[in-house]
Enzyme design. Structure first.
Site, PDB file in Angstrom:
ATOM      1  N   CYS A   1      40.931  19.332 -13.775  1.00 35.49           N
ATOM      2  CA  CYS A   1      40.734  19.189 -12.546  1.00 35.49           C
ATOM      3  C   CYS A   1      39.564  17.941 -12.662  1.00 35.49           C
ATOM      4  O   CYS A   1      38.191  18.417 -13.601  1.00 35.49           O
ATOM      5  CB  CYS A   1      39.566  20.140 -12.085  1.00 35.49           C
ATOM      6  SG  CYS A   1      38.615  19.967 -10.642  1.00 35.49           S
TER       7      CYS A   1
ATOM      8  N   CYS B   1      35.816  28.157 -13.766  1.00 37.77           N
ATOM      9  CA  CYS B   1      35.808  26.404 -14.056  1.00 37.77           C
ATOM     10  C   CYS B   1      34.991  25.993 -15.283  1.00 37.77           C
ATOM     11  O   CYS B   1      33.786  26.341 -15.621  1.00 37.77           O
ATOM     12  CB  CYS B   1      36.059  25.445 -13.211  1.00 37.77           C
ATOM     13  SG  CYS B   1      36.496  23.575 -13.740  1.00 37.77           S
TER      14      CYS B   1
ATOM     15  N   CYS C   1      19.797  14.698 -18.602  1.00 35.96           N
ATOM     16  CA  CYS C   1      21.474  14.030 -20.030  1.00 35.96           C
ATOM     17  C   CYS C   1      20.723  12.395 -20.085  1.00 35.96           C
ATOM     18  O   CYS C   1      20.259  11.631 -19.992  1.00 35.96           O
ATOM     19  CB  CYS C   1      21.826  14.177 -18.666  1.00 35.96           C
ATOM     20  SG  CYS C   1      23.640  13.230 -19.070  1.00 35.96           S
TER      21      CYS C   1
ATOM     22  N   CYS D   1      32.770  27.050 -11.003  1.00 35.10           N
ATOM     23  CA  CYS D   1      32.296  26.283 -11.770  1.00 35.10           C
ATOM     24  C   CYS D   1      31.097  26.246 -12.173  1.00 35.10           C
ATOM     25  O   CYS D   1      30.264  26.174 -11.431  1.00 35.10           O
ATOM     26  CB  CYS D   1      33.272  24.698 -11.101  1.00 35.10           C
ATOM     27  SG  CYS D   1      32.851  23.219 -11.918  1.00 35.10           S
TER      28      CYS D   1
ATOM     29  N   ARG E   1      40.320  18.827  -3.386  1.00 34.42           N
ATOM     30  CA  ARG E   1      39.243  19.053  -2.971  1.00 34.42           C
ATOM     31  C   ARG E   1      37.700  18.672  -2.507  1.00 34.42           C
ATOM     32  O   ARG E   1      37.967  16.936  -2.788  1.00 34.42           O
ATOM     33  CB  ARG E   1      38.054  19.515  -3.965  1.00 34.42           C
ATOM     34  CG  ARG E   1      36.540  20.392  -3.654  1.00 34.42           C
ATOM     35  CD  ARG E   1      36.204  21.815  -4.965  1.00 34.42           C
ATOM     36  NE  ARG E   1      37.283  21.897  -5.402  1.00 34.42           N
ATOM     37  CZ  ARG E   1      37.693  22.024  -7.065  1.00 34.42           C
ATOM     38  NH1 ARG E   1      36.625  21.122  -7.508  1.00 34.42           N
ATOM     39  NH2 ARG E   1      38.044  22.405  -7.573  1.00 34.42           N
TER      40      ARG E   1
ATOM     41  N   CYS F   1      23.533   9.550 -10.476  1.00 32.08           N
ATOM     42  CA  CYS F   1      23.514  11.094 -11.650  1.00 32.08           C
ATOM     43  C   CYS F   1      22.029  11.511 -10.754  1.00 32.08           C
ATOM     44  O   CYS F   1      21.162  10.748 -12.143  1.00 32.08           O
ATOM     45  CB  CYS F   1      23.903  11.142 -12.394  1.00 32.08           C
ATOM     46  SG  CYS F   1      24.323  13.188 -12.943  1.00 32.08           S
TER      47      CYS F   1
ATOM     48  N   CYS G   1      24.958   7.169 -15.867  1.00 32.53           N
ATOM     49  CA  CYS G   1      25.917   7.824 -14.651  1.00 32.53           C
ATOM     50  C   CYS G   1      24.888   6.983 -13.053  1.00 32.53           C
ATOM     51  O   CYS G   1      24.201   7.962 -13.134  1.00 32.53           O
ATOM     52  CB  CYS G   1      26.605   9.197 -14.841  1.00 32.53           C
ATOM     53  SG  CYS G   1      27.228   9.238 -16.255  1.00 32.53           S
TER      54      CYS G   1
END
Ligand code: SAM
Ligand code: DTB
Ligand code: SF4
Length: 347
Positions: free
Chosen positions: A211, A151, A76, A120, A283, A83, A80
């Site tokens: 979400c 999701c 990616c 998900c 969650r 991550c 972040c």
């Protein structure tokens, strides 16, 4: 008696009219100060309030099982700081291409057989291209045909993307605010907070359920933790599903050596999310493997009614399914889809 107890926080605000897009409410229902006052309540007072609200709105014995699958891993371009999938950090995660429908179908069937009700799919994209959306729509339709809630979390969406996913059978789109606006820039520089709000608006506008949650334990202040919850609770309407992640410290990321958070602060975050977003599925998300059973039990007491179920999150570990089934059984909880007892809108 603490100041917070002398001046009780108003827990039930009048409902606001439903907006068709997610946006911070014009007159926020929750000030950061109000949310912080909740955080500062004596621990058992806070848990009592959260559990009371949980029982008013849900069968408190039900816990949703949502299984994650990384359908496109690593590589990616974003930065972040938490991550493992950001290409710029040396985390040992290998980049892969988008999975084929047959592989995803097999994984979704295994998740269903193991007892999951939501599936998900996550992709390590900054923002999917039109052709990526077409391919993921095919995956969504495949999973939906199994009778699972669907999701996806794919990054920032352009106009029309959420509609395509909706038409394929997408129930929820996950896109996290991650932190308070005034801490966000310490963690991510390649996109801004408004980009996230814009994507959430597109999701809401398409009629796909939202979400949206965040991560705690990244070095944020108490006020910034309250700021994250206030942001989420002030979305109008607030998200149907709120993942509260504990930072998983991954070697190679800038946050690898972050000092651990007091586990009771994590439990408090769950409780405050339950109080401020009473009808949401809250969650207990990343970080359970590092947390231990007792803290998880406190999180359920604080109003968590959903977990990620399966021995892997996206790239990091999660408790194995038998351990989770055992834990629920020891606590007298059971897997199921928590539905608000009073079906009012998430105003
Ligand atoms: N690339 C998409 C995006 O950023 O929206 C979707 C995948 S991304 C991995 C989904 C979410 O996982 C992030 O928003 C973050 O909240 C969470 N996450 C990622 N790494 C994490 C970590 N190390 N600990 C806790 N949560 C994490
Ligand atoms: C969310 O809030 N947490 C999940 C899901 N939504 C996509 C992801 C957690 C990822 C933890 C780190 C990893 O396994 O790569
Ligand atoms: Fe990329 Fe999402 Fe990871 Fe950020 S959180 S680096 S956007 S995969």
């Amino acid at each position: 008696m603490s100041a917070a107890l002398e001046q009780p926080v108003t827990l039930h605000r009048p409902p606001r009219p439903l907006a068709d897009r997610v946006a911070p409410a014009a007159a926020p229902r929750w000030s950061v100060e109000d949310v912080q006052a909740l955080f500062e309540l004596p621990f058992y007072e806070l848990l009592h309030r959260a559990q009371t609200i949980h029982r008013e709105n849900f069968d408190p014995t039900l816990v949703e099982f949502a299984t994650l699958l990384s359908v496109k891993t690593g590589g990616c371009p974003e930065d972040c700081g938490y991550c493992p999938q950001a290409a710029r950090y040396d985390t040992g995660v290998e980049a892969s291409k988008l999975m084929e429908p047959a592989e995803v179908l097999a994984a979704a069937q295994r998740a269903k057989d193991a007892g999951a009700t939501r599936f998900c799919m996550g992709a390590a994209w900054r923002a999917p291209k039109d052709r990526d959306i077409e391919k993921v729509a095919e995956l969504v339709a495949t999973v939906k045909a199994l009778g699972l809630e669907t999701c996806a979390t794919l990054g920032m969406l352009e106009d029309g993307h959420a509609e395509t996913l909706r038409d394929a059978g997408l129930d929820y789109y996950n896109h996290n605010l991650d932190s308070a606006p005034d801490f966000y820039g310490d963690i991510i520089s390649t996109r801004d907070y408004q980009d996230r709000l814009d994507t959430l608006g597109r999701v809401r506008g398409a009629g796909v359920k939202v979400c949206c949650g965040g991560i705690v334990g990244m070095g944020e202040s108490h006020t910034q933790r309250a700021g994250l919850i206030a942001q989420l609770a002030n979305l109008a309407p607030y998200p149907e599903s709120v993942p509260i992640n504990h930072l998983v410290r991954v070697q190679g990321t800038p946050l690898a050596e972050q000092a651990p958070l007091d586990p009771f602060e994590f439990v408090r975050t769950i409780a405050v999310a339950r109080i401020t977003m009473p009808l949401a599925r809250v969650r207990l998300s990343a970080g359970r493997q590092q947390m231990g059973d007792a803290i998880q039990a406190l999180c359920f007491l604080a109003g968590a009614n959903s977990i990620f179920y399966g021995d892997k999150l996206l790239t990091t570990g999660n408790p194995d399914t038998q351990a989770d089934l055992d834990l629920l059984q020891r606590l007298g909880l059971k897997p199921g889809q928590p539905v608000p007892l009073n079906q009012q809108a998430l105003a």
